[in-house]
Design an enzyme around this catalytic site. Sequence first.
Site, short mmCIF file in Angstrom:
data_model
loop_
_atom_site.label_atom_id
_atom_site.label_comp_id
_atom_site.label_asym_id
_atom_site.label_seq_id
_atom_site.Cartn_x
_atom_site.Cartn_y
_atom_site.Cartn_z
CB CYS A 235 3.50 -16.40 12.50
SG CYS A 235 2.43 -17.62 11.75
CB CYS B 148 3.43 -21.20 13.37
SG CYS B 148 3.90 -21.24 11.63
CG ASP C 247 -11.24 -14.40 12.50
OD1 ASP C 247 -10.55 -14.30 11.47
OD2 ASP C 247 -11.23 -13.56 13.42
CG HIS D 169 5.24 -19.61 8.31
ND1 HIS D 169 4.43 -18.84 9.12
CD2 HIS D 169 5.92 -18.75 7.52
CE1 HIS D 169 4.62 -17.57 8.83
NE2 HIS D 169 5.52 -17.47 7.86
CG ASN E 23 -7.79 -10.09 3.36
OD1 ASN E 23 -8.53 -9.75 2.44
ND2 ASN E 23 -8.19 -10.14 4.61
N GLY F 116 -4.92 -6.00 2.83
CA GLY F 116 -5.61 -6.18 4.10
C GLY F 116 -5.13 -7.37 4.91
CG HIS G 88 0.60 -19.10 8.74
ND1 HIS G 88 1.41 -19.88 9.56
CD2 HIS G 88 -0.16 -19.97 8.04
CE1 HIS G 88 1.15 -21.16 9.34
NE2 HIS G 88 0.19 -21.24 8.42
CG HIS H 86 -5.28 -16.27 6.83
ND1 HIS H 86 -4.05 -15.63 6.91
CD2 HIS H 86 -6.21 -15.29 6.84
CE1 HIS H 86 -4.24 -14.33 6.98
NE2 HIS H 86 -5.54 -14.07 6.92
CG HIS I 253 -10.63 -14.45 5.88
ND1 HIS I 253 -10.73 -13.98 7.17
CD2 HIS I 253 -9.44 -13.99 5.41
CE1 HIS I 253 -9.67 -13.25 7.46
NE2 HIS I 253 -8.86 -13.23 6.41
P1 AMP Z 1 -6.09 -11.09 7.69
O1 AMP Z 1 -6.49 -9.65 7.85
O2 AMP Z 1 -6.54 -11.68 6.38
O3 AMP Z 1 -4.61 -11.29 7.96
O4 AMP Z 1 -6.90 -11.89 8.77
C1 AMP Z 1 -6.35 -12.38 9.95
C2 AMP Z 1 -7.49 -12.91 10.77
O5 AMP Z 1 -6.94 -13.67 11.83
C3 AMP Z 1 -8.38 -11.83 11.39
O6 AMP Z 1 -9.72 -12.00 10.97
C4 AMP Z 1 -8.21 -12.06 12.90
O7 AMP Z 1 -9.39 -11.83 13.62
C5 AMP Z 1 -7.77 -13.50 12.96
N1 AMP Z 1 -6.97 -13.87 14.13
C6 AMP Z 1 -5.89 -13.21 14.63
N2 AMP Z 1 -5.42 -13.86 15.71
C7 AMP Z 1 -6.20 -14.96 15.89
C8 AMP Z 1 -6.22 -16.02 16.84
N3 AMP Z 1 -5.33 -16.10 17.85
N4 AMP Z 1 -7.17 -16.98 16.71
C9 AMP Z 1 -8.08 -16.91 15.72
N5 AMP Z 1 -8.11 -15.95 14.78
C10 AMP Z 1 -7.19 -14.98 14.87
ZN ZN Z 2 3.12 -19.32 10.59
#
Ligand code: AMP
Ligand code: ZN
Length: 106
Positions: free
Chosen positions: A4, A7, A30, A46, A86, A92, A97, A99, A101
């Site tokens: 992903c 990862c 982000d 992961h 989320n 949302g 993976h 995370h 925020h």
């Molecule tokens: P979520 O909607 O909680 O899954 O948030 C995923 C977050 O990952 C979003 O705020 C995206 O802008 C962020 N995101 C996606 N790809 C990347 C990346 N390559 N580097 C940094 N942030 C990312």
């Molecule tokens: Zn992952």
Amino acid sequence: MEQCVFCKIVNKEIPSEIIYENDKICVFKDINPKAPVHILIVPKKHTESLNELDEREKDLLGEMVLAAKKTAKDFGISDGYKLLFNVGKKGGQIVEHLHLHLLGGW
Ligand code: AMP
Ligand code: ZN
């Protein structure tokens, strides 16, 4: 299996602005910030979402929250910020993976 996106960041296979990392977590900016300060705190292992965790991962969750607090301090936003998980598509979550925020700096 294809890794992903988080990862790949953790494994330095795609670039990102990493702020802090240790053996368990990685903290990076982000790519599409929804606040002046928008940082993600990610476990290196992961795991799809918070729903996959139980008591065994309490220390990991504590470490993620404390890393968010420290990052807020380092970015000068300790006086006000939001922490957000989320969970699931309906919640949302786009990247599957776990995370946390960190949002602030308004
Ligand atoms: P979520 O909607 O909680 O899954 O948030 C995923 C977050 O990952 C979003 O705020 C995206 O802008 C962020 N995101 C996606 N790809 C990347 C990346 N390559 N580097 C940094 N942030 C990312
Ligand atoms: Zn992952």
